[in-house]
Design an enzyme around this catalytic site. Structure first.
Site, PDB file in Angstrom:
ATOM      1  N   LYS A  35      -3.571   2.468  -2.124  1.00  0.00           N
ATOM      2  CA  LYS A  35      -3.100   3.477  -1.164  1.00  0.00           C
ATOM      3  C   LYS A  35      -4.117   3.595  -0.027  1.00  0.00           C
ATOM      4  CE  LYS A  35      -1.122   7.074   0.644  1.00  0.00           C
ATOM      5  NZ  LYS A  35       0.056   6.812   1.508  1.00  0.00           N
ATOM      6  N   ASN A  44      -6.609  -0.812   1.388  1.00  0.00           N
ATOM      7  CA  ASN A  44      -5.957  -0.459   2.644  1.00  0.00           C
ATOM      8  C   ASN A  44      -6.666   0.785   3.195  1.00  0.00           C
ATOM      9  OD1 ASN A  44      -3.875   1.328   4.125  1.00  0.00           O
ATOM     10  ND2 ASN A  44      -2.781  -0.599   4.004  1.00  0.00           N
ATOM     11  N   CYS A  46       0.826   3.346  10.677  1.00  0.00           N
ATOM     12  CA  CYS A  46       1.534   4.442  10.003  1.00  0.00           C
ATOM     13  C   CYS A  46       2.294   5.284  11.024  1.00  0.00           C
ATOM     14  CB  CYS A  46       0.584   5.332   9.221  1.00  0.00           C
ATOM     15  SG  CYS A  46       1.509   6.645   8.383  1.00  0.00           S
ATOM     16  N   ILE A  49       5.961  -6.027   7.489  1.00  0.00           N
ATOM     17  CA  ILE A  49       5.861  -4.887   8.393  1.00  0.00           C
ATOM     18  C   ILE A  49       5.581  -3.578   7.634  1.00  0.00           C
ATOM     19  CG2 ILE A  49       7.365  -5.814  10.181  1.00  0.00           C
ATOM     20  CD1 ILE A  49       9.710  -4.297   8.932  1.00  0.00           C
ATOM     21  N   ASN A  50       5.108  -2.590   8.375  1.00  0.00           N
ATOM     22  CA  ASN A  50       5.092  -1.218   7.871  1.00  0.00           C
ATOM     23  C   ASN A  50       6.519  -0.657   8.070  1.00  0.00           C
ATOM     24  OD1 ASN A  50       4.252   1.467   7.154  1.00  0.00           O
ATOM     25  ND2 ASN A  50       2.174   0.902   7.777  1.00  0.00           N
ATOM     26  N   SER A  72       0.819  -1.215   0.000  1.00  0.00           N
ATOM     27  CA  SER A  72       0.000   0.000   0.000  1.00  0.00           C
ATOM     28  C   SER A  72       0.853   1.266   0.000  1.00  0.00           C
ATOM     29  CB  SER A  72      -0.890  -0.003   1.245  1.00  0.00           C
ATOM     30  OG  SER A  72      -1.605   1.205   1.310  1.00  0.00           O
TER      31      SER A  72
END
Ligand SMILES: Cc1cc2nc3c(=O)[nH]c(=O)nc-3n(C[C@H](O)[C@H](O)[C@H](O)COP(=O)(O)O)c2cc1C
Length: 316
Positions: free
Chosen positions: A58, A112, A143, A204-205, A34
């Site tokens: 996104k 997302n 985020c 992971i982010n 994303s």
């Protein structure tokens, strides 16, 4: 069967590359991460979207969001820092302008999304439930670049469970929860979201980082800090996917620093059932196609008829 015999048996046959994540059938395990692939349409001139296992959009919110002040991207050795701040068109414009294109692409669409508050998370989940074109959702509680929403929920197991169970109660689709690496023990968060009703986990982010311009002596990002992505984070991501796979019984999607086929294979071997490719798309828009072809070639070379023979095959 001996290894040589297996190779002969597999020769000439295409191995099975299809996997299933929470009831969503993917023709292969490779999807964009994303925020690095817009809403799909932006990349259509550069690659055949229908070759992808799925498309992840996104991050969407209830209302449009302008994101953070610039500069909000800085290149680093082996990666990049971003502090985009979840800029997006909002759910109404997504439905009106972005979804009609995605509807025509023959691959599952995973949306997302995030909320600034618990209520907003619930409301977006409800709106997404009404859309038959959406195969599943990926809930971003990770985020690092916004004050509300995102990471506030993802770093505390109780807050994570609360948002996941709320979304679960308002959503009639498969629910993938995306975790942050910015925690002491990711398996605690993974177990909390599984218990709260997640159908799958992606991890992971980005990792929170910072870079300084030595001449101006200012941070290189207006937001001061940003999320580090790209090859620099891959060993951290592989380690965390390995931990999460041990901690939960729902499927795990690996993401972080995948550039080459062999990078994706590492994640599959530690037990990820699918992978996402992010920063590499900015360097080479064809990266995911190369990765899909490379995984298939590896299966053939290893004499494996099915990708499931590779998934979780780590020898320890
Ligand atoms: C420019 C940029 C924007 C991103 N936007 C989002 C987002 O909207 N939602 C989200 O869950 N992750 C977002 N991410 C995180 C990526 O999806 C991915 O988890 C991370 O970049 C690690 O993968 P990579 O090393 O392959 O890029 C973003 C990453 C980048 C670089």
């Amino acid at each position: 069967m001996k290894n040589g015999d297996k190779k002969q048996a597999a020769a000439g046959h295409k191995p099975n590359m299809a996997v299933e994540i929470a009831g969503i059938r993917l023709k292969n395990p490779v999807m964009p991460a994303s925020g690095t692939f817009g809403y799909g349409e932006e990349y259509a001139p550069y690659l055949d979207l229908e070759r992808l296992g799925g498309i992840i959009t996104k991050g969407l919110s209830l209302r449009p969001k302008g994101g953070n002040q610039t500069p909000r991207i800085a290149e680093t050795i082996s990666g990049m820092l971003n502090a985009i701040g979840l800029q997006n068109v909002g759910i109404d414009a997504f439905i009106e302008y972005k979804l009609p294109f995605l509807r025509e692409v023959n691959t599952p669409v995973i949306v997302n999304f995030f909320g600034n508050t618990l209520d907003e998370y619930g409301e977006v989940a409800q709106r997404l439930s009404d859309l038959p074109e959406v195969a599943g959702v990926e809930l971003n509680i990770s985020c690092p670049n916004v004050k509300q929403g995102g990471i506030v929920f993802g770093t505390d197991p109780r807050a994570a469970a609360e948002v996941v169970s709320l979304v679960r109660s308002r959503l009639n689709k498969p629910l993938i929860v995306k975790l942050t690496p910015n925690v002491t023990d990711i398996s605690v968060i993974a177990r909390a979201v599984e218990e709260a009703g997640a159908d799958a986990i992606s991890c992971i982010n980005t990792l929170t980082g910072m870079a300084v311009d030595i001449h101006s002596r200012r941070p290189r990002l207006a937001n001061r800090t940003g999320g580090l992505s790209g090859p620099a984070i891959r060993p951290v991501a592989v380690r965390m996917v390995h931990q999460v796979v041990q901690a939960v019984s729902i499927p795990v999607i690996g993401v972080g620093g995948i550039v080459r086929p062999m990078d994706a294979l590492e994640f599959l071997i530690v037990g990820a059932r699918a992978v996402q490719v992010g920063t590499a798309n900015f360097v080479d828009p064809q990266a995911m196609i190369t990765i899909i072809d490379g995984i298939e070639k590896f299966l053939v070379d290893e004499g494996l008829a099915d990708i499931h023979e590779l998934i979780g095959s780590l020898q320890v």
